[in-house]
Design an enzyme around this catalytic site. Structure first.
Site, PDB file in Angstrom:
ATOM      1  N   PRO A  10       0.794  -1.219   0.000  1.00 58.81           N
ATOM      2  CA  PRO A  10       0.000   0.000   0.000  1.00 58.81           C
ATOM      3  C   PRO A  10       0.829   1.273   0.000  1.00 58.81           C
ATOM      4  O   PRO A  10       1.865   1.361   0.642  1.00 58.81           O
ATOM      5  CB  PRO A  10      -0.815  -0.107   1.291  1.00 58.81           C
ATOM      6  CG  PRO A  10      -0.101  -1.088   2.146  1.00 58.81           C
ATOM      7  CD  PRO A  10       0.595  -2.020   1.206  1.00 58.81           C
ATOM      8  N   ASN A  11       0.340   2.205  -0.787  1.00 57.56           N
ATOM      9  CA  ASN A  11       0.873   3.566  -0.916  1.00 57.56           C
ATOM     10  C   ASN A  11       2.170   3.650  -1.708  1.00 57.56           C
ATOM     11  O   ASN A  11       2.644   4.753  -1.979  1.00 57.56           O
ATOM     12  CB  ASN A  11       1.035   4.230   0.467  1.00 57.56           C
ATOM     13  CG  ASN A  11      -0.280   4.321   1.187  1.00 57.56           C
ATOM     14  OD1 ASN A  11      -1.273   4.766   0.622  1.00 57.56           O
ATOM     15  ND2 ASN A  11      -0.317   3.865   2.420  1.00 57.56           N
ATOM     16  N   ARG A  18       4.750  11.037  -2.374  1.00 54.70           N
ATOM     17  CA  ARG A  18       4.365  10.827  -0.978  1.00 54.70           C
ATOM     18  C   ARG A  18       5.580  10.985  -0.073  1.00 54.70           C
ATOM     19  O   ARG A  18       6.555  10.245  -0.198  1.00 54.70           O
ATOM     20  CB  ARG A  18       3.786   9.425  -0.799  1.00 54.70           C
ATOM     21  CG  ARG A  18       3.470   9.103   0.643  1.00 54.70           C
ATOM     22  CD  ARG A  18       2.989   7.654   0.787  1.00 54.70           C
ATOM     23  NE  ARG A  18       2.832   7.346   2.193  1.00 54.70           N
ATOM     24  CZ  ARG A  18       3.362   6.290   2.784  1.00 54.70           C
ATOM     25  NH1 ARG A  18       4.057   5.414   2.095  1.00 54.70           N
ATOM     26  NH2 ARG A  18       3.184   6.093   4.062  1.00 54.70           N
ATOM     27  N   TYR A  23      10.807   9.106   1.666  1.00 59.02           N
ATOM     28  CA  TYR A  23      10.887   8.056   0.652  1.00 59.02           C
ATOM     29  C   TYR A  23      11.620   8.470  -0.621  1.00 59.02           C
ATOM     30  O   TYR A  23      11.825   7.630  -1.499  1.00 59.02           O
ATOM     31  CB  TYR A  23       9.483   7.569   0.302  1.00 59.02           C
ATOM     32  CG  TYR A  23       8.743   7.023   1.503  1.00 59.02           C
ATOM     33  CD1 TYR A  23       9.133   5.837   2.099  1.00 59.02           C
ATOM     34  CD2 TYR A  23       7.670   7.719   2.062  1.00 59.02           C
ATOM     35  CE1 TYR A  23       8.476   5.331   3.214  1.00 59.02           C
ATOM     36  CE2 TYR A  23       7.000   7.225   3.175  1.00 59.02           C
ATOM     37  CZ  TYR A  23       7.408   6.032   3.734  1.00 59.02           C
ATOM     38  OH  TYR A  23       6.763   5.553   4.842  1.00 59.02           O
ATOM     39  N   ASN A  74       8.126  -5.382  -0.435  1.00 56.72           N
ATOM     40  CA  ASN A  74       7.993  -4.140   0.317  1.00 56.72           C
ATOM     41  C   ASN A  74       6.515  -4.042   0.652  1.00 56.72           C
ATOM     42  O   ASN A  74       5.721  -3.575  -0.154  1.00 56.72           O
ATOM     43  CB  ASN A  74       8.467  -2.934  -0.496  1.00 56.72           C
ATOM     44  CG  ASN A  74       8.425  -1.657   0.313  1.00 56.72           C
ATOM     45  OD1 ASN A  74       7.761  -1.580   1.336  1.00 56.72           O
ATOM     46  ND2 ASN A  74       9.125  -0.640  -0.158  1.00 56.72           N
ATOM     47  N   ALA A  77       2.933  -0.610   5.120  1.00 50.91           N
ATOM     48  CA  ALA A  77       2.348  -0.685   6.460  1.00 50.91           C
ATOM     49  C   ALA A  77       1.884  -2.089   6.829  1.00 50.91           C
ATOM     50  O   ALA A  77       1.798  -2.418   8.015  1.00 50.91           O
ATOM     51  CB  ALA A  77       1.186   0.296   6.573  1.00 50.91           C
ATOM     52  N   ASP A  87       1.776 -15.574   6.982  1.00 47.33           N
ATOM     53  CA  ASP A  87       1.344 -16.947   6.743  1.00 47.33           C
ATOM     54  C   ASP A  87       1.493 -17.339   5.273  1.00 47.33           C
ATOM     55  O   ASP A  87       1.871 -18.469   4.965  1.00 47.33           O
ATOM     56  CB  ASP A  87      -0.105 -17.143   7.188  1.00 47.33           C
ATOM     57  CG  ASP A  87      -0.262 -17.204   8.702  1.00 47.33           C
ATOM     58  OD1 ASP A  87       0.754 -17.325   9.417  1.00 47.33           O
ATOM     59  OD2 ASP A  87      -1.424 -17.130   9.163  1.00 47.33           O
ATOM     60  N   GLU A  98      12.369  -9.106   2.909  1.00 45.03           N
ATOM     61  CA  GLU A  98      11.595  -7.930   3.299  1.00 45.03           C
ATOM     62  C   GLU A  98      12.408  -6.693   2.950  1.00 45.03           C
ATOM     63  O   GLU A  98      13.602  -6.624   3.236  1.00 45.03           O
ATOM     64  CB  GLU A  98      11.321  -7.982   4.803  1.00 45.03           C
ATOM     65  CG  GLU A  98      10.538  -6.814   5.349  1.00 45.03           C
ATOM     66  CD  GLU A  98      10.328  -6.910   6.854  1.00 45.03           C
ATOM     67  OE1 GLU A  98      10.324  -5.841   7.501  1.00 45.03           O
ATOM     68  OE2 GLU A  98      10.196  -8.033   7.384  1.00 45.03           O
ATOM     69  N   HIS A 100      12.438  -2.256   2.766  1.00 46.62           N
ATOM     70  CA  HIS A 100      11.869  -0.953   3.100  1.00 46.62           C
ATOM     71  C   HIS A 100      12.780   0.133   2.553  1.00 46.62           C
ATOM     72  O   HIS A 100      14.009   0.024   2.654  1.00 46.62           O
ATOM     73  CB  HIS A 100      11.750  -0.767   4.620  1.00 46.62           C
ATOM     74  CG  HIS A 100      10.880  -1.798   5.255  1.00 46.62           C
ATOM     75  ND1 HIS A 100       9.516  -1.738   5.198  1.00 46.62           N
ATOM     76  CD2 HIS A 100      11.197  -2.930   5.922  1.00 46.62           C
ATOM     77  CE1 HIS A 100       9.028  -2.796   5.822  1.00 46.62           C
ATOM     78  NE2 HIS A 100      10.027  -3.539   6.265  1.00 46.62           N
ATOM     79  N   LEU A 101      12.195   1.178   2.014  1.00 44.29           N
ATOM     80  CA  LEU A 101      12.967   2.311   1.506  1.00 44.29           C
ATOM     81  C   LEU A 101      13.627   3.083   2.645  1.00 44.29           C
ATOM     82  O   LEU A 101      14.783   3.468   2.560  1.00 44.29           O
ATOM     83  CB  LEU A 101      12.066   3.248   0.698  1.00 44.29           C
ATOM     84  CG  LEU A 101      11.513   2.653  -0.596  1.00 44.29           C
ATOM     85  CD1 LEU A 101      10.331   3.462  -1.086  1.00 44.29           C
ATOM     86  CD2 LEU A 101      12.603   2.589  -1.640  1.00 44.29           C
ATOM     87  N   ARG A 107      12.477   5.164  12.880  1.00 46.31           N
ATOM     88  CA  ARG A 107      11.193   5.869  12.802  1.00 46.31           C
ATOM     89  C   ARG A 107      10.317   5.534  14.004  1.00 46.31           C
ATOM     90  O   ARG A 107      10.812   5.094  15.029  1.00 46.31           O
ATOM     91  CB  ARG A 107      10.529   5.524  11.462  1.00 46.31           C
ATOM     92  CG  ARG A 107      11.397   6.005  10.282  1.00 46.31           C
ATOM     93  CD  ARG A 107      10.766   5.753   8.959  1.00 46.31           C
ATOM     94  NE  ARG A 107       9.516   6.520   8.858  1.00 46.31           N
ATOM     95  CZ  ARG A 107       8.591   6.260   7.945  1.00 46.31           C
ATOM     96  NH1 ARG A 107       8.766   5.280   7.074  1.00 46.31           N
ATOM     97  NH2 ARG A 107       7.485   6.970   7.892  1.00 46.31           N
ATOM     98  N   ARG A 111       6.686   0.979  13.848  1.00 46.54           N
ATOM     99  CA  ARG A 111       7.343   0.461  12.636  1.00 46.54           C
ATOM    100  C   ARG A 111       8.468  -0.522  12.961  1.00 46.54           C
ATOM    101  O   ARG A 111       9.007  -1.168  12.076  1.00 46.54           O
ATOM    102  CB  ARG A 111       7.883   1.611  11.798  1.00 46.54           C
ATOM    103  CG  ARG A 111       6.802   2.514  11.244  1.00 46.54           C
ATOM    104  CD  ARG A 111       7.365   3.543  10.287  1.00 46.54           C
ATOM    105  NE  ARG A 111       6.438   4.612  10.039  1.00 46.54           N
ATOM    106  CZ  ARG A 111       5.462   4.581   9.127  1.00 46.54           C
ATOM    107  NH1 ARG A 111       5.305   3.514   8.373  1.00 46.54           N
ATOM    108  NH2 ARG A 111       4.659   5.612   8.972  1.00 46.54           N
TER     109      ARG A 111
END
Length: 147
Positions: A10-11, A18, A23, A74, A77, A87, A98, A100-101, A107, A111
């Site tokens: 999302p996003n 954004r 980011y 990525n 949230a 799962d 996993e 993340h930018l 943060r 998070r």
């Protein structure tokens, strides 16, 4: 040919506009073009999907089994909330990273929790758009070393 699925949650469709102070200014289209170009030089296939919907991400993870050799996720949230994504990754037996930018550990406290971390081979965070190339390299290294 090695195939990697790059999933964005999302996003992430709003990258570049954004919160650019967090980011950056690179768009998701820029990230995808860079990864595709990089993958070509490595002789691998990279497939991209972005969704703001948790179920669509779960479906993509399920579909990766037998189709892709690895997943770079990525989850945005959903990283901090989704037992369903955790799962799904655990269920398909496809190695996942996993991504993340931003450095999520620098943060907000919420998070710092990741359900996904429990089932992935590693985490890359804080390197901005360059993290995607790092994740591709890390996945290739993992696949090479896997029994």
């Amino acid at each position: 040919m090695t195939s990697i699925l790059v999933l964005n949650g999302p996003n992430l469709n709003l990258l570049g506009t954004r919160q650019p102070e967090v980011y950056g200014h690179t768009t998701l289209a820029d990230v995808e073009a860079d990864c595709a170009s990089y993958a070509k030089t490595l002789g691998i296939k990279v497939t991209f999907l972005q969704s703001n919907h948790e179920g669509a991400l779960v479906d993509a993870i399920h579909a990766a089994k037998g189709t892709h050799d690895g997943i770079i996720l990525n989850a945005g949230a959903y990283t901090h909330t989704s037992i369903a994504l955790m799962d799904a990754i655990a269920s398909v037996e496809v190695p996942a990273i996993e991504l993340h930018l931003s450095n999520v550990h620098a943060r907000e406290e919420f998070r710092h929790q990741s359900y996904i971390a429990k089932v992935v081979v590693g985490i890359i965070c804080g390197f901005g758009a360059a993290g995607y190339r790092l994740a591709i390299d890390a996945m290739l290294g993992h696949l090479k070393d896997a029994p």
